[in-house]
Design a protein around this motif. Sequence first.
Motif, PDB file in Angstrom:
ATOM      1  N   PHE A  56      -3.110  -6.568  -0.329  1.00  0.00           N
ATOM      2  CA  PHE A  56      -2.692  -5.417   0.462  1.00  0.00           C
ATOM      3  C   PHE A  56      -1.402  -5.691   1.227  1.00  0.00           C
ATOM      4  O   PHE A  56      -0.625  -4.765   1.467  1.00  0.00           O
ATOM      5  N   ILE A  59       1.252  -5.147  -1.358  1.00  0.00           N
ATOM      6  CA  ILE A  59       1.385  -3.698  -1.551  1.00  0.00           C
ATOM      7  C   ILE A  59       2.152  -3.083  -0.386  1.00  0.00           C
ATOM      8  O   ILE A  59       3.009  -2.213  -0.573  1.00  0.00           O
ATOM      9  N   CYS A  60       1.892  -3.551   0.822  1.00  0.00           N
ATOM     10  CA  CYS A  60       2.574  -3.047   2.013  1.00  0.00           C
ATOM     11  C   CYS A  60       4.079  -3.322   1.934  1.00  0.00           C
ATOM     12  O   CYS A  60       4.890  -2.460   2.271  1.00  0.00           O
ATOM     13  N   GLN A  63       5.468  -0.917  -0.578  1.00  0.00           N
ATOM     14  CA  GLN A  63       5.522   0.417   0.023  1.00  0.00           C
ATOM     15  C   GLN A  63       6.738   0.547   0.943  1.00  0.00           C
ATOM     16  O   GLN A  63       7.427   1.566   0.925  1.00  0.00           O
ATOM     17  N   ASN A 105      -0.123   6.563   0.595  1.00  0.00           N
ATOM     18  CA  ASN A 105       0.193   5.246   1.151  1.00  0.00           C
ATOM     19  C   ASN A 105      -0.769   4.878   2.276  1.00  0.00           C
ATOM     20  O   ASN A 105      -1.203   3.725   2.375  1.00  0.00           O
ATOM     21  N   ILE A 108      -4.187   3.863   0.845  1.00  0.00           N
ATOM     22  CA  ILE A 108      -4.151   2.505   0.282  1.00  0.00           C
ATOM     23  C   ILE A 108      -4.291   1.475   1.393  1.00  0.00           C
ATOM     24  O   ILE A 108      -5.054   0.507   1.259  1.00  0.00           O
ATOM     25  N   GLN A 109      -3.596   1.668   2.485  1.00  0.00           N
ATOM     26  CA  GLN A 109      -3.674   0.687   3.569  1.00  0.00           C
ATOM     27  C   GLN A 109      -5.007   0.772   4.322  1.00  0.00           C
ATOM     28  O   GLN A 109      -5.498  -0.229   4.826  1.00  0.00           O
ATOM     29  N   SER A 112      -7.573  -1.476   2.916  1.00  0.00           N
ATOM     30  CA  SER A 112      -7.534  -2.896   3.290  1.00  0.00           C
ATOM     31  C   SER A 112      -8.591  -3.229   4.336  1.00  0.00           C
ATOM     32  O   SER A 112      -8.997  -4.387   4.472  1.00  0.00           O
TER      33      SER A 112
END
Length: 173
Positions: A56, A59-60, A63, A105, A108-109, A112
């Motif tokens: 994550f 991914i962050c 993003q 977005n 997705i976070q 986490s």
Amino acid sequence: MALWESLASNVFGGLSNDFKKKNFSLYGQWISIFTIFLCIALGIANIFHFNLVIIFSIICLVQGLIVIFVEIPFLLRICPLTDTFTNFVRKFDGNLPRCGFYSLNAAIQYLSLTLQATSLIVVAVFFTLSAACYALAAAKHQEYLKSSIDVSGTGQGGALEAQVGEHVVRNVL
């Protein structure tokens, strides 16, 4: 020293002008720009976890890099990018598309949190705030606006993109 004063004057003057317009798409853009810094900082900070939070945090970081191009479209012209990525980013020129982009977005976070509560929740909250601002702009039927910051120093605010043609930038590169 005059350069820094001019830059600060342009940024804060543009910020002031944007807030006077009372358009939620501008608020969403400013929150998103702040979120870029949060994504990069907290993505790096959380990459040192020794569990699946690393995924994550990566991914962050990604993003944050994508949001840079979404919110600062001038970079699409000066950075050598594929046409596929450029077309993907240009799909978010509107209040509802950006609302959906930032909602995804944020989701997705928020996922986490299923692994461990970390500071990535701050990024999720700011993505949610951006999405909410763009949703409010769409609900109030406000037109999608871009910030009026004058990075060119011409006093025309936001006209840098209009001044520099794509062919000129490509020739320089």
